[in-house]
Design a protein around this motif. Structure first.
Motif, PDB file in Angstrom:
ATOM      1  N   LEU A 277     -19.627  -4.412   1.845  1.00  0.00           N
ATOM      2  CA  LEU A 277     -19.906  -4.265   0.235  1.00  0.00           C
ATOM      3  C   LEU A 277     -19.183  -5.028  -0.621  1.00  0.00           C
ATOM      4  O   LEU A 277     -19.083  -5.104  -1.635  1.00  0.00           O
ATOM      5  N   GLN A 278     -18.734  -6.104  -0.006  1.00  0.00           N
ATOM      6  CA  GLN A 278     -17.907  -7.210  -0.687  1.00  0.00           C
ATOM      7  C   GLN A 278     -19.134  -8.175  -1.374  1.00  0.00           C
ATOM      8  O   GLN A 278     -20.055  -8.477  -0.534  1.00  0.00           O
ATOM      9  N   SER A 279     -18.826  -8.916  -2.404  1.00  0.00           N
ATOM     10  CA  SER A 279     -19.850  -9.781  -2.953  1.00  0.00           C
ATOM     11  C   SER A 279     -19.872 -10.915  -2.062  1.00  0.00           C
ATOM     12  O   SER A 279     -18.732 -11.343  -1.268  1.00  0.00           O
ATOM     13  N   LYS A 280     -21.022 -11.615  -1.705  1.00  0.00           N
ATOM     14  CA  LYS A 280     -21.138 -12.566  -0.805  1.00  0.00           C
ATOM     15  C   LYS A 280     -20.562 -13.858  -1.169  1.00  0.00           C
ATOM     16  O   LYS A 280     -20.158 -14.830  -0.530  1.00  0.00           O
ATOM     17  N   GLN A 281     -20.418 -13.782  -2.610  1.00  0.00           N
ATOM     18  CA  GLN A 281     -19.761 -15.257  -3.208  1.00  0.00           C
ATOM     19  C   GLN A 281     -18.286 -15.148  -3.441  1.00  0.00           C
ATOM     20  O   GLN A 281     -17.607 -15.976  -3.409  1.00  0.00           O
ATOM     21  N   TYR A 282     -17.797 -13.882  -3.823  1.00  0.00           N
ATOM     22  CA  TYR A 282     -16.494 -14.006  -4.350  1.00  0.00           C
ATOM     23  C   TYR A 282     -15.532 -12.662  -3.519  1.00  0.00           C
ATOM     24  O   TYR A 282     -16.417 -11.681  -3.597  1.00  0.00           O
ATOM     25  N   ILE A 288     -21.365  -1.752  -5.489  1.00  0.00           N
ATOM     26  CA  ILE A 288     -21.726  -0.679  -5.136  1.00  0.00           C
ATOM     27  C   ILE A 288     -22.714  -0.057  -5.797  1.00  0.00           C
ATOM     28  O   ILE A 288     -23.236  -0.365  -7.009  1.00  0.00           O
ATOM     29  N   GLY A 289     -23.511   0.579  -5.114  1.00  0.00           N
ATOM     30  CA  GLY A 289     -24.808   1.517  -5.644  1.00  0.00           C
ATOM     31  C   GLY A 289     -26.033   0.620  -5.743  1.00  0.00           C
ATOM     32  O   GLY A 289     -26.320  -0.362  -5.213  1.00  0.00           O
ATOM     33  N   ASP A 290     -26.840   1.053  -6.896  1.00  0.00           N
ATOM     34  CA  ASP A 290     -28.084   0.310  -7.220  1.00  0.00           C
ATOM     35  C   ASP A 290     -27.968  -1.033  -7.593  1.00  0.00           C
ATOM     36  O   ASP A 290     -28.784  -1.935  -7.793  1.00  0.00           O
ATOM     37  N   ALA A 291     -26.853  -1.569  -8.162  1.00  0.00           N
ATOM     38  CA  ALA A 291     -26.394  -3.070  -8.323  1.00  0.00           C
ATOM     39  C   ALA A 291     -26.705  -4.083  -7.127  1.00  0.00           C
ATOM     40  O   ALA A 291     -26.890  -5.231  -7.445  1.00  0.00           O
ATOM     41  N   THR A 292     -26.545  -3.528  -6.121  1.00  0.00           N
ATOM     42  CA  THR A 292     -26.355  -4.445  -4.828  1.00  0.00           C
ATOM     43  C   THR A 292     -27.792  -4.855  -4.381  1.00  0.00           C
ATOM     44  O   THR A 292     -28.839  -4.235  -4.956  1.00  0.00           O
ATOM     45  N   ASP A 293     -27.983  -5.900  -3.580  1.00  0.00           N
ATOM     46  CA  ASP A 293     -29.380  -6.416  -3.006  1.00  0.00           C
ATOM     47  C   ASP A 293     -29.382  -5.809  -1.883  1.00  0.00           C
ATOM     48  O   ASP A 293     -30.472  -6.298  -0.951  1.00  0.00           O
ATOM     49  N   LEU A 294     -28.708  -4.687  -1.325  1.00  0.00           N
ATOM     50  CA  LEU A 294     -29.015  -4.274   0.012  1.00  0.00           C
ATOM     51  C   LEU A 294     -30.522  -3.637   0.334  1.00  0.00           C
ATOM     52  O   LEU A 294     -30.756  -2.779  -0.727  1.00  0.00           O
ATOM     53  N   PRO A 295     -30.833  -3.401   1.602  1.00  0.00           N
ATOM     54  CA  PRO A 295     -32.080  -3.024   1.902  1.00  0.00           C
ATOM     55  C   PRO A 295     -31.876  -1.646   1.943  1.00  0.00           C
ATOM     56  O   PRO A 295     -32.659  -0.811   2.816  1.00  0.00           O
ATOM     57  N   SER A 296     -30.802  -0.807   1.535  1.00  0.00           N
ATOM     58  CA  SER A 296     -30.695   0.580   1.499  1.00  0.00           C
ATOM     59  C   SER A 296     -31.399   1.213   0.269  1.00  0.00           C
ATOM     60  O   SER A 296     -31.716   0.541  -0.704  1.00  0.00           O
TER      61      SER A 296
END
Lengths: 409, 105
Positions: A277-282, A288-296
């Motif tokens: 759940l760490q940002s890929k860039q920083y 966390i939650g809806d703000a991520t680009d995860l396929p969940s």
């Protein structure tokens, strides 16, 4: 003093605030949470408002009531995140420096992304039920509606709570039956997916439910525009579906601050490591939650399971230890199916929703992928748990990791 | 894992017929897959999309959504549906020899 800033005080942000506030040393950490709105909505409750099961009063509370004492809360718009400078700029000009940042800015519906949707008929014959305004508007509309074609359309994936559209048509079928006008209403479920749901086994089960409830499924429909004068939706391949009442799930996108800050993908979701759940860039930013680009799924249960993982990884990060906690994509959804019954699904990145039993200490077991009264009570009970336990970061008797116990392969 | 002969070359495909290893793909195979999908000729516009899909896959490990395809390749959504009738993201992925785009849950 080190600064932790949490952006967004919705389900995910509030949970993280409560969890971290209870474990971080106050001599060492200052925690600040920022949100532009002062009202917290119990969003799963929006679904029930159109059918008069909940009133708007049942789904609101002041955000402030869920913040622990001693935390700085700021109600202001966020102008910009400057990850290179480790600071936030608020629209009132104030600068917020941070050592660590948690982004929990969620997702919103964007009807203006589809031609003709957000026009003069918006909230007149075209409604969403993902906002309090949409849910209230639908409730008023349905009170006076005498029947016709109800079309539910999903614009594009991903959407918040991917089971909610199914719940809406299931409840509509029940509600029109109760009103004595079911024979005068045609219900159609129009989706860009190849079936009723994203995953094959659940899709087949839900497809059967739609059939049994006399709800027509129109799959593989990718909406290009709404013709609100002719009252029809038109796909990119010029397939047309006429409606009298259009209930739409518009394009979901992350907050515009993500776009302004150049931190998002094409839908303004933040690229996030699917397990840590760490940002890929920083390195000092978590999402966390809806703000991520995860396929969940974009859902409260997902935010809840992620919050356990994020808590652990956050503590590791600030002490310079490797991030060992891994989110597995776990989601757990109660689906209202009408007539006082519900269906439960439990799944993760790798395991699709399966039938069987779901053990829950002290309360369960619940039946998976099956319609039962018990599952309906699970959903009803959840509102109390949400306000009194979940938001406050309390331990719930449910594991953040998905378990295979009870599931049938 | 099923094998398939496409344009004279034996390749591994998944249960739905998508290439397992995108590196085994050739342009000749693209044409043969396209014809099986009902697309008779691959125009420059088709190839632009296909090459974009492959570059995206190489960079991100997954094919792009239609929205991303539209936004990043500059090909209008309407045209994407005309080029690849029945679902540009999936169909173009198949022809481009990459795995099926990850659906969201």
């Amino acid at each position: 003093m080190r600064n932790l800033v949490i952006l967004g005080a919705g389900t995910a942000g509030t949970m993280m605030l409560n969890k971290l506030d209870s474990i971080l040393d106050k001599e060492e950490w200052r925690i600040t949470i920022v949100d532009q709105y002062e009202t917290h909505y119990y969003q799963p409750g929006f679904l029930f408002i159109p059918f008069g099961i909940y009133t708007p009063r049942d789904v609101v509370n002041p955000k402030q009531d869920y913040f622990p004492p001693g935390v700085e809360s700021i109600f202001a718009q966020i102008e910009l995140i400057e990850p290179e400078k480790n600071q936030i700029i608020l629209s009132n000009g104030r600068l917020l420096p941070y050592d660590y940042l948690i982004i929990a800015t969620g997702t919103k519906i964007n009807p203006q992304e589809t031609e003709g949707m957000a026009g003069p008929e918006w909230h007149k014959s075209i409604f969403d039920f993902y906002t309090i305004e949409g849910a209230k508007g639908l409730s008023r509309f349905l009170k006076y509606w005498e029947g016709g074609r109800l079309v539910l359309n999903i614009t594009e994936m991903p959407i918040k709570c991917p089971v909610a559209p199914l719940e809406f048509v299931f409840l509509a079928d029940w509600w029109f039956t109760e009103q004595g006008i079911r024979d005068r209403v045609e219900i159609e479920f129009v989706t860009p997916l190849p079936g009723a749901f994203t995953k094959p086994r659940a899709s087949a089960v839900f497809g059967d439910f739609l059939g049994k409830k006399n709800i027509k499924l129109i799959p593989d429909f990718n909406i290009a525009r709404v013709d609100s004068e002719q009252k029809k939706i038109v796909s990119w391949e010029e397939q047309e579906v006429p409606y009298d009442l259009l209930v739409t799930i518009p394009t979901n996108m992350g907050d515009t601050v993500i776009e302004r800050s150049g931190m998002g993908d094409e839908l303004n979701f933040v690229p996030t490591d699917p397990h840590t759940l760490q940002s890929k860039q920083y390195e000092n930013i978590f999402v966390i939650g809806d703000a991520t680009d995860l396929p969940s799924s974009k859902a409260g249960s997902v935010a809840h399971f992620q919050s356990d993982i994020l808590q652990e990884n956050f503590l590791s990060a600030i002490e310079g230890r490797p991030l060992r906690a891994k989110y597995d994509g776990h989601a757990n959804c109660y689906i209202e199916s009408g007539f006082g019954k519900g269906i439960l699904i439990d799944f993760n990145y790798d395991t699709e929703p399966l039938p069987g039993k779901f053990p829950l200490p002290g309360i369960g077991p619940f039946s998976l992928l099956e319609e039962t009264r018990m599952n309906h009570y699970g959903k009803v009970m959840f509102r109390w748990m949400y306000w009194n336990l979940l938001l406050k970061g309390a331990e719930l008797p449910i594991e953040s990791e998905m378990l295979m116990a009870g599931k049938r392969l | 894992m099923p094998e398939k002969i496409i344009a004279g070359k034996t390749v591994n495909v998944d249960d739905e017929g998508y290439l397992v290893d995108y590196k085994e793909w050739t342009e000749e195979m693209a044409l043969e897959i396209a014809r099986a999908e009902g697309i008779e000729e691959l125009t420059d516009r088709h190839l632009l999309v296909i090459n974009f899909m492959r570059a995206e896959f190489e960079a991100n490990g997954t094919g792009p959504s239609i929205r991303r395809l539209n936004k990043k390749s500059g090909v209008p959504t309407k045209e994407l549906y005309q080029l690849f009738p029945g679902g540009p993201a999936k169909k173009a992925a198949r022809i481009a020899g990459i795995t099926k785009p990850q659906g969201c849950v």
